[in-house]
Design an enzyme around this catalytic site. Sequence first.
Site, PDB file in Angstrom:
ATOM      1  N   GLY A  15       0.844  -1.199   0.000  1.00 53.70           N
ATOM      2  CA  GLY A  15       0.000   0.000   0.000  1.00 53.70           C
ATOM      3  C   GLY A  15       0.879   1.249   0.000  1.00 53.70           C
ATOM      4  O   GLY A  15       1.866   1.310   0.725  1.00 53.70           O
ATOM      5  N   ARG A  76       1.009  -5.298  -5.022  1.00 53.12           N
ATOM      6  CA  ARG A  76       1.222  -6.439  -4.125  1.00 53.12           C
ATOM      7  C   ARG A  76       1.373  -7.647  -5.053  1.00 53.12           C
ATOM      8  O   ARG A  76       0.421  -8.028  -5.719  1.00 53.12           O
ATOM      9  CB  ARG A  76       0.040  -6.609  -3.171  1.00 53.12           C
ATOM     10  CG  ARG A  76      -0.072  -5.460  -2.181  1.00 53.12           C
ATOM     11  CD  ARG A  76      -1.063  -5.766  -1.075  1.00 53.12           C
ATOM     12  NE  ARG A  76      -1.071  -4.703  -0.077  1.00 53.12           N
ATOM     13  CZ  ARG A  76      -1.925  -3.678  -0.058  1.00 53.12           C
ATOM     14  NH1 ARG A  76      -2.862  -3.596  -0.978  1.00 53.12           N
ATOM     15  NH2 ARG A  76      -1.867  -2.778   0.874  1.00 53.12           N
ATOM     16  N   ASP A 107       5.247  -4.647   5.907  1.00 54.80           N
ATOM     17  CA  ASP A 107       5.718  -6.000   6.236  1.00 54.80           C
ATOM     18  C   ASP A 107       5.683  -6.972   5.048  1.00 54.80           C
ATOM     19  O   ASP A 107       6.576  -7.810   4.894  1.00 54.80           O
ATOM     20  CB  ASP A 107       4.998  -6.576   7.458  1.00 54.80           C
ATOM     21  CG  ASP A 107       3.496  -6.599   7.308  1.00 54.80           C
ATOM     22  OD1 ASP A 107       2.972  -6.052   6.308  1.00 54.80           O
ATOM     23  OD2 ASP A 107       2.829  -7.176   8.186  1.00 54.80           O
ATOM     24  N   THR A 129       4.415   2.684   5.786  1.00 53.59           N
ATOM     25  CA  THR A 129       3.016   2.248   5.806  1.00 53.59           C
ATOM     26  C   THR A 129       2.249   3.114   6.790  1.00 53.59           C
ATOM     27  O   THR A 129       2.759   3.408   7.883  1.00 53.59           O
ATOM     28  CB  THR A 129       2.855   0.759   6.188  1.00 53.59           C
ATOM     29  OG1 THR A 129       1.486   0.524   6.569  1.00 53.59           O
ATOM     30  CG2 THR A 129       3.736   0.341   7.361  1.00 53.59           C
ATOM     31  N   ASP A 131       0.014   2.234   8.532  1.00 49.93           N
ATOM     32  CA  ASP A 131      -0.427   1.414   9.666  1.00 49.93           C
ATOM     33  C   ASP A 131       0.515   1.512  10.874  1.00 49.93           C
ATOM     34  O   ASP A 131       0.122   1.179  11.992  1.00 49.93           O
ATOM     35  CB  ASP A 131      -0.542  -0.056   9.246  1.00 49.93           C
ATOM     36  CG  ASP A 131      -1.475  -0.260   8.061  1.00 49.93           C
ATOM     37  OD1 ASP A 131      -2.298   0.637   7.805  1.00 49.93           O
ATOM     38  OD2 ASP A 131      -1.388  -1.311   7.399  1.00 49.93           O
ATOM     39  N   ASP A 133       2.795  -0.434  11.769  1.00 50.26           N
ATOM     40  CA  ASP A 133       2.721  -1.732  12.446  1.00 50.26           C
ATOM     41  C   ASP A 133       3.996  -2.576  12.318  1.00 50.26           C
ATOM     42  O   ASP A 133       3.955  -3.785  12.497  1.00 50.26           O
ATOM     43  CB  ASP A 133       1.511  -2.529  11.895  1.00 50.26           C
ATOM     44  CG  ASP A 133       1.615  -2.770  10.399  1.00 50.26           C
ATOM     45  OD1 ASP A 133       2.470  -2.150   9.745  1.00 50.26           O
ATOM     46  OD2 ASP A 133       0.832  -3.589   9.875  1.00 50.26           O
ATOM     47  N   ARG A 175      -5.347  -2.019   8.819  1.00 50.47           N
ATOM     48  CA  ARG A 175      -5.380  -3.478   8.619  1.00 50.47           C
ATOM     49  C   ARG A 175      -5.635  -4.196   9.952  1.00 50.47           C
ATOM     50  O   ARG A 175      -6.669  -3.930  10.545  1.00 50.47           O
ATOM     51  CB  ARG A 175      -4.077  -3.959   7.970  1.00 50.47           C
ATOM     52  CG  ARG A 175      -4.229  -5.301   7.274  1.00 50.47           C
ATOM     53  CD  ARG A 175      -2.946  -5.732   6.645  1.00 50.47           C
ATOM     54  NE  ARG A 175      -2.624  -4.953   5.453  1.00 50.47           N
ATOM     55  CZ  ARG A 175      -3.100  -5.219   4.236  1.00 50.47           C
ATOM     56  NH1 ARG A 175      -3.899  -6.243   4.064  1.00 50.47           N
ATOM     57  NH2 ARG A 175      -2.770  -4.481   3.213  1.00 50.47           N
TER      58      ARG A 175
END
Length: 325
Positions: A15, A76, A107, A129, A131, A133, A175
């Site tokens: 993303g 992706r 990731d 990202t 996120d 994360d 996510r």
Amino acid sequence: MSSTVKRIGVLTSGGDAPGMNAAIRAVVRSAIYRGIECVGIRRGWNGLIHGDIIKMDAESVNHIISSGGTILYTARSQEFMTEEGQKKAVDTCKLLGLDGIVAIGGDGTFRGAQALSTYGIPVVGVPATIDNDIACTDYTLGYDTASNTAVEAIDKLRDTMQSHERCSVVEVMGRNAGHLAMYVGIAVGATAVLVPEKPLDFEKDVIEKIRTSRLRGKTHYMIVVAEGVSSAMEIAQKIKETISLDPRVTVLGHIQRGGTPSARDRVMATRMGYHAVQVLAEGRQNRLVCTVRGVLQDVDLAEGLSMKKTLSQQQYDVLEAMTGV
Ligand code: F6P
């Protein structure tokens, strides 16, 4: 500055995130600064499989520090998950004489990088990202801009919710992680914030929060829900079935991924991109650039990926103090 590394490639994958372009620029300019040639690999790992490359020079990255998205496109890649795809990518690296790859992404991107590294291709990851994360780094590019985009949107929503004395349920990306939702929720002074890291107790986490707010005199309520918990639509429906409110739903969606990067994202992207090239130039490989307590560093790719990121207890405590009184 001399280096045995002569040519590297840079790609963005997964993303997109605001700051990716600034990171590409930093990689290209840092490489040139060190006398290293840099090529751009388009469309993520797919581009490496199919040799979708462009030459990058200092001018090719003019003015992109301030633009959202990624000039190299992103994807992706399912094909890269296969041994066949990975071998084709290795062939491309050999054909082009690439001494290393800088992979900018999240990731999924780094799992790809890890796979490539097993074939002896040096790879360095730059975390990007919205996120946030990635466990080994406190910060991932795009998080600041995305948070501010979400906060701005929710502030606007609040105006109309307040006028109509309504309840708003806003779905935030992330996510399976709640970092973005938690950060944004605290920033907008949400009535409740729902994150996937904490099992949902609907009565306690939503209804009780609304009641407490109402008893304090509030007549509008802002529920921020991370997409990893449930859809905003479902949460709104449940609220409607439980108490006499008719919530309005907003899914912020991909708006959070776009826009001009904040100063923080531009500077972090520039520092991380510079660091990634430095790692390759020093002959080190399979590293992930990260920032830990404000210090820019790098960790082993596999080690970085094996860590698990959590929300801090302090964030939960702050949220409880702000929403539970
Ligand atoms: O990982 C970034 C992210 O924006 C997530 O927050 C979200 O779940 C996902 O990507 C959306 O992916 P897509 O662009 O495929 O819709």
